[in-house]
Write an enzyme that holds these catalytic residues in place. Structure first.
Site, PDB file in Angstrom:
ATOM      1  N   TRP A 144       0.824  -1.222   0.000  1.00  0.00           N
ATOM      2  CA  TRP A 144       0.000   0.000   0.000  1.00  0.00           C
ATOM      3  C   TRP A 144       0.849   1.258   0.000  1.00  0.00           C
ATOM      4  O   TRP A 144       1.733   1.413   0.853  1.00  0.00           O
ATOM      5  CB  TRP A 144      -0.851   0.068   1.266  1.00  0.00           C
ATOM      6  CG  TRP A 144      -1.991  -0.879   1.390  1.00  0.00           C
ATOM      7  CD1 TRP A 144      -2.054  -1.952   2.244  1.00  0.00           C
ATOM      8  CD2 TRP A 144      -3.258  -0.821   0.716  1.00  0.00           C
ATOM      9  NE1 TRP A 144      -3.276  -2.568   2.124  1.00  0.00           N
ATOM     10  CE2 TRP A 144      -4.035  -1.901   1.193  1.00  0.00           C
ATOM     11  CE3 TRP A 144      -3.804   0.030  -0.250  1.00  0.00           C
ATOM     12  CZ2 TRP A 144      -5.329  -2.145   0.741  1.00  0.00           C
ATOM     13  CZ3 TRP A 144      -5.087  -0.220  -0.691  1.00  0.00           C
ATOM     14  CH2 TRP A 144      -5.837  -1.294  -0.202  1.00  0.00           C
ATOM     15  N   ASP A 145       0.508   2.179  -0.879  1.00  0.00           N
ATOM     16  CA  ASP A 145       1.012   3.541  -0.748  1.00  0.00           C
ATOM     17  C   ASP A 145       0.183   4.199   0.371  1.00  0.00           C
ATOM     18  O   ASP A 145      -0.951   3.771   0.631  1.00  0.00           O
ATOM     19  CB  ASP A 145       0.809   4.291  -2.065  1.00  0.00           C
ATOM     20  CG  ASP A 145       1.077   5.774  -1.923  1.00  0.00           C
ATOM     21  OD1 ASP A 145       2.156   6.130  -1.434  1.00  0.00           O
ATOM     22  OD2 ASP A 145       0.181   6.570  -2.276  1.00  0.00           O
ATOM     23  N   VAL A 146       0.724   5.192   1.026  1.00  0.00           N
ATOM     24  CA  VAL A 146      -0.008   5.828   2.130  1.00  0.00           C
ATOM     25  C   VAL A 146      -0.607   7.179   1.712  1.00  0.00           C
ATOM     26  O   VAL A 146      -1.833   7.360   1.701  1.00  0.00           O
ATOM     27  CB  VAL A 146       0.908   6.034   3.360  1.00  0.00           C
ATOM     28  CG1 VAL A 146       0.164   6.782   4.462  1.00  0.00           C
ATOM     29  CG2 VAL A 146       1.389   4.683   3.877  1.00  0.00           C
TER      30      VAL A 146
END
Ligand SMILES: [Mg+2]
Length: 243
Positions: free
Chosen positions: A11-13
């Protein structure tokens, strides 16, 4: 762990699990107040553009991290003729605030909590370690992750192969076809994911068009759409698969 098409999600944040622009707006306002100044909406928007441009250059290896952290504000101060600001105090307040104010996107906490029974989840984020760690812990996302990879710690940002190889050497899944990266940035998440040979999912909630030649494997406008991509409901929908 139940079977899905992919075993692992990276996941990118910022701009994906969390609303980065919201945090940024609050943080910059607080930082200006801490040095006794005000900032206008127009200046916040201009800062956002400058910051984006610094990050793009950092991703391309043209600007070092330290230069990015201060340069983006020095350019803003310069453009608006803001003088006499205590830069170290301002920067400290900004990073503190950036890590303490957050807003989930699309109920991302519930999405990650649900997926925790199906896939392994890791965070892959470009940012300052202290800021990202604090924000992930306060937002509840930290506890749901099997690992957290932050560019400052790794030494290079997404989309560098150094960043991706370092992360992939530390995730449990070794078959790259079973790993999916989800992020809002074509230049860092999708580009880096494709070059690393993993599947890519571009998150574009605002319906933005793709100006690049990069072709993500999947596109979603809401994080809940990840359930279909991962096939987490397949066993429930198919009578044969019901158990
Ligand atoms: Mg992002």
């Amino acid at each position: 762990m139940k079977t899905t098409r992919f075993t692992t999600v990276l996941w990118d944040v910022d701009g994906t699990l969390l609303d980065f622009l919201y945090s940024q707006r609050c943080a910059i306002t607080r930082a200006f107040h801490s040095v006794g100044r005000e900032i206008t909406q127009e200046q916040i928007e201009r800062y956002s553009q400058i910051n984006e441009s610094f990050w793009k250059r950092h991703e391309r290896g043209e600007v070092e991290r330290e230069e990015l952290l201060t340069g983006r504000f020095l350019q803003l101060f310069d453009e608006y003729g803001m003088e006499g600001i205590d830069l170290p105090a301002f920067l400290q307040e900004f990073q503190d605030a950036l890590g303490s104010v957050f807003l989930h996107r699309d109920d991302s906490l519930a999405v990650c909590r649900f997926l925790a029974g199906y896939v392994r989840q890791y965070v892959v984020t470009n940012g300052v370690t202290a800021t990202q760690t604090k924000k992930l812990k306060l937002s509840g996302l930290w506890d749901l992750m099997d690992g957290v990879f932050i560019s400052e710690e790794i030494g290079k940002p997404k989309p560098s192969s150094f960043f991706f190889e370092s992360c992939l050497s530390r995730v449990e899944e070794k078959d790259r076809r079973k790993i999916l990266i989800v992020g809002d940035s074509l230049s860092s998440d999708i580009k880096g994911g494709k070059e690393a040979g993993i599947a890519t999912c571009w998150y574009r909630p605002d319906g933005s068009v793709n100006p690049t030649g990069l072709k993500p494997d999947y596109e979603i406008s809401d994080l809940h759409m990840i359930y279909d991509i991962l096939g987490v409901f397949d066993r429930w929908q198919s009578p044969q698969g019901r158990s």
